[in-house]
Design a protein around this motif. Structure first.
Motif, short mmCIF file in Angstrom:
data_model
loop_
_atom_site.label_atom_id
_atom_site.label_comp_id
_atom_site.label_asym_id
_atom_site.label_seq_id
_atom_site.Cartn_x
_atom_site.Cartn_y
_atom_site.Cartn_z
N ARG A 107 13.48 67.53 44.23
CA ARG A 107 13.56 66.69 43.03
C ARG A 107 14.85 66.94 42.26
O ARG A 107 15.46 65.98 41.75
N GLU A 108 15.30 68.20 42.20
CA GLU A 108 16.54 68.50 41.47
C GLU A 108 17.74 67.80 42.10
O GLU A 108 18.60 67.29 41.40
N LEU A 109 17.76 67.75 43.42
CA LEU A 109 18.87 67.08 44.09
C LEU A 109 18.80 65.58 43.89
O LEU A 109 19.82 64.91 43.67
N ALA A 110 17.60 65.02 43.94
CA ALA A 110 17.43 63.58 43.70
C ALA A 110 17.87 63.24 42.28
O ALA A 110 18.53 62.21 42.05
N ASP A 111 17.52 64.09 41.32
CA ASP A 111 17.94 63.86 39.94
C ASP A 111 19.47 63.95 39.81
O ASP A 111 20.09 63.18 39.07
N PHE A 112 20.05 64.90 40.55
CA PHE A 112 21.51 65.04 40.51
C PHE A 112 22.19 63.78 41.04
O PHE A 112 23.21 63.34 40.50
N ALA A 113 21.62 63.18 42.09
CA ALA A 113 22.21 61.95 42.65
C ALA A 113 22.16 60.81 41.65
O ALA A 113 22.99 59.89 41.70
N GLY A 114 21.19 60.85 40.74
CA GLY A 114 21.17 59.92 39.61
C GLY A 114 21.05 58.46 39.97
O GLY A 114 21.63 57.61 39.30
N GLY A 115 20.32 58.15 41.03
CA GLY A 115 20.13 56.74 41.38
C GLY A 115 21.31 56.09 42.05
O GLY A 115 21.38 54.85 42.12
N ALA A 116 22.24 56.89 42.57
CA ALA A 116 23.40 56.33 43.28
C ALA A 116 22.92 55.54 44.51
O ALA A 116 21.90 55.85 45.11
N ALA A 117 23.68 54.52 44.87
CA ALA A 117 23.33 53.67 46.00
C ALA A 117 23.93 54.23 47.29
O ALA A 117 25.04 54.79 47.28
N PRO A 118 23.23 54.11 48.41
CA PRO A 118 23.81 54.52 49.69
C PRO A 118 25.08 53.74 50.00
O PRO A 118 25.22 52.56 49.65
#
Length: 288
Positions: free
Chosen positions: A259-270
């Motif tokens: 979850r911490e890594l997903a939060d870090f990505a901040g909704g960025a698009a592939p």
């Protein structure tokens, strides 16, 4: 006395400079290690190699890639590894030294650089290392399905990762080459506001179910430009052991996952081939 003699020999070693396809390559002798060299391309440090101790990894990000190689399989088990980006073959030498009988393929587009490295700091004649002087993605396409235990991407052209090595299509090829349970590790470089790094996390998440990221905390906080190492797989990652190893490095790092890594990505698009861009240009201060 012996150490002083070794340092005297290192001090007498001459630097080597030669124009290669990617710019001016320099091999600079390490004054503390008698048979060690640092490779620079147009002034940017690329690799450090100690011919007497190939298991020694000087660069921070290469130590983290070394940890991943250590954790890719049980200790001493030979690996099948694809290296995208060769430099001075630091990681290939490391795997050959720490996991004898490993079979490795190195893809390095700069043929003149390969010739320079082979001549001045040659590979161990007994190492099972094959080098192809072609584009990284083209070289990856030549590797058979499910061949690799580990794919390492460390590709920079003019200090930037080429755009075609940042997309979901590229990572789809990486996953094709990996055996089930294999690891993909990538050296990524970015600085504030970390747009490239966040996009690469999102891109990897679109292809692999398990991810982890390790870097210096100041890089992760967006306070300076630097390297981060992304690890991806289709199996559960050894996060606890990777965290322990990174935390005890000479320059301790942090590991993010879940979850911490997903939060870090901040909704960025592939990133796709259609939207891909090279990684950002490092500020001049990075190499001073």
């Amino acid at each position: 006395m012996a150490r002083n003699k070794q340092r005297d020999r290192a001090a007498s070693a001459a630097a080597v400079a030669e124009t290669v396809d990617g710019g001016l390559a320099e091999l600079i002798p390490d004054r503390e290690r008698p048979r060690a060299w640092t490779l620079l391309i147009d002034g940017a440090p690329q690799s450090h190699v100690d011919l007497d101790d190939p298991a020694f990894l000087s660069f921070e990000y290469q130590r983290r890639l070394g940890h991943i190689a250590d954790l890719a399989a049980a200790p001493n088990r030979p690996l099948q590894v694809v290296h995208l980006g060769g430099g001075a073959f630091t990681l290939a030498r490391y795997v050959a030294a720490t996991r004898p009988r490993s079979t490795q393929q190195v893809v390095e587009i700069d043929g003149r650089l390969v010739e320079l490295v082979r001549r001045e700091i040659p590979l161990d004649a007994g190492a099972r290392i094959r080098v192809r002087s072609i584009d990284a993605r083209a070289g990856l396409a030549k590797v058979q399905d499910g061949w690799a235990d580990l794919v390492i991407a460390d590709v920079f052209s003019g200090a930037r990762t080429p755009a075609h090595l940042t997309s979901t299509e590229f990572l789809g090829e990486v996953r094709r080459v990996l055996r089930p349970g294999g690891f993909y590790a990538a050296n990524l470089a970015d600085g504030p506001p970390l747009t490239h790094l966040r996009g690469q996390i999102a891109t990897a998440a679109a292809v692999f179910p398990e991810l982890a990221l390790t870097a210096d905390p100041t890089v992760l906080r967006g306070r300076r430009f630097g390297n981060a190492v992304l690890l991806a797989s289709d199996r559960e990652l050894p996060v606890a052991e990777l965290t322990r190893r990174v935390a005890t490095d000479p320059h301790p790092g942090r590991v993010e996952h879940g979850r911490e890594l997903a939060d870090f990505a901040g909704g960025a698009a592939p990133v796709t081939d259609a939207s891909a861009k090279p990684s950002p240009v490092p500020p001049a201060s990075v190499f001073r």
